[in-house]
Motif scaffolding. Structure first.
Motif, PDB file in Angstrom:
ATOM      1  N   ARG A   1      80.458  28.527  81.193  1.00 55.24           N
ATOM      2  CA  ARG A   1      81.305  29.019  80.104  1.00 55.24           C
ATOM      3  C   ARG A   1      81.169  28.074  78.938  1.00 55.24           C
ATOM      4  N   GLY A   2      81.063  28.615  77.753  1.00 56.68           N
ATOM      5  CA  GLY A   2      80.945  27.752  76.579  1.00 56.68           C
ATOM      6  C   GLY A   2      81.276  28.501  75.310  1.00 56.68           C
ATOM      7  N   TRP A   3      81.229  27.763  74.221  1.00 56.00           N
ATOM      8  CA  TRP A   3      81.489  28.339  72.907  1.00 56.00           C
ATOM      9  C   TRP A   3      80.283  29.139  72.447  1.00 56.00           C
ATOM     10  N   ASP A   4      80.522  30.159  71.662  1.00 54.62           N
ATOM     11  CA  ASP A   4      79.459  30.973  71.071  1.00 54.62           C
ATOM     12  C   ASP A   4      78.991  30.263  69.800  1.00 54.62           C
ATOM     13  N   ARG A   5      77.997  29.401  69.940  1.00 52.74           N
ATOM     14  CA  ARG A   5      77.566  28.552  68.829  1.00 52.74           C
ATOM     15  C   ARG A   5      77.116  29.326  67.596  1.00 52.74           C
ATOM     16  N   PRO A   6      76.300  30.387  67.731  1.00 61.00           N
ATOM     17  CA  PRO A   6      75.909  31.120  66.525  1.00 61.00           C
ATOM     18  C   PRO A   6      77.120  31.681  65.761  1.00 61.00           C
ATOM     19  N   ALA A   7      78.094  32.223  66.484  1.00 62.61           N
ATOM     20  CA  ALA A   7      79.283  32.771  65.816  1.00 62.61           C
ATOM     21  C   ALA A   7      80.082  31.663  65.147  1.00 62.61           C
ATOM     22  N   LEU A   8      80.180  30.505  65.796  1.00 60.35           N
ATOM     23  CA  LEU A   8      80.916  29.390  65.205  1.00 60.35           C
ATOM     24  C   LEU A   8      80.212  28.839  63.970  1.00 60.35           C
ATOM     25  N   LEU A   9      78.881  28.785  64.000  1.00 69.76           N
ATOM     26  CA  LEU A   9      78.136  28.295  62.830  1.00 69.76           C
ATOM     27  C   LEU A   9      78.285  29.239  61.639  1.00 69.76           C
ATOM     28  N   VAL A  10      78.193  30.530  61.904  1.00 65.16           N
ATOM     29  CA  VAL A  10      78.380  31.502  60.821  1.00 65.16           C
ATOM     30  C   VAL A  10      79.820  31.420  60.305  1.00 65.16           C
ATOM     31  N   GLY A  11      80.787  31.244  61.205  1.00 64.31           N
ATOM     32  CA  GLY A  11      82.184  31.102  60.792  1.00 64.31           C
ATOM     33  C   GLY A  11      82.401  29.858  59.955  1.00 64.31           C
ATOM     34  N   ALA A  12      81.750  28.751  60.328  1.00 66.16           N
ATOM     35  CA  ALA A  12      81.873  27.525  59.536  1.00 66.16           C
ATOM     36  C   ALA A  12      81.296  27.736  58.133  1.00 66.16           C
TER      37      ALA A  12
END
Length: 149
Positions: free
Chosen positions: A117-128
């Protein structure tokens, strides 16, 4: 003033993308990957204990944890029954594909392993990036407003 709207629109489009387009269920030979808003769960086929369709697909792991799948089909409406026949729920084709893959991998003796289980990095980068655009547009609007006075 158009630049002041870029940041809020970027955040709005990002939120819509994360909530409606990004969630998915991905199947490969080794595991089932569930992409939910901001989280990703990869369940090896050997760790899948049960797959059910409630309001959405629910995957239960051998540890007893349940993973709700936002990106799968939802519970369909029951077909109208003829008089005296029980109402039946049609199975969505996506659910059939998932169950068939699970059965074939289970029969093939698919290896277990750790559920990741982990964070959705692409979604977090786009959100940032969207939040950065929001900060720039708000800061620019404040500077532009101060320059007018």
């Amino acid at each position: 003033m158009v630049l002041a709207a870029v940041g809020p629109l970027a955040v709005l489009f990002w939120a819509l993308w994360v909530l409606t387009h990004r969630p998915s269920i991905q199947l490969d030979d080794d595991a089932l990957t569930v992409v939910n808003p901001l989280r990703v769960t990869r369940v090896p086929w050997g760790e899948v204990a049960d797959v059910r369709l409630r309001w959405q697909i629910v995957v239960e792991t051998s540890e007893g944890r349940k993973v709700q799948c936002w990106g799968g089909p939802s519970l369909p409406r029951p077909k109208p029954a003829r008089r005296g026949e029980p109402r039946t729920l049609p199975q969505p084709p996506e659910m059939t594909v998932l169950l068939d893959r699970w059965a074939s991998r289970h029969d093939a003796g698919a290896a277990g392993g750790a559920v990741h289980r982990g964070w959705d990095r692409p979604a977090l980068l786009v959100g940032a990036g969207a939040v950065a655009l929001l900060a720039v547009s708000l800061f620019g609007a404040a500077l532009f407003g101060a320059a007018l006075h």
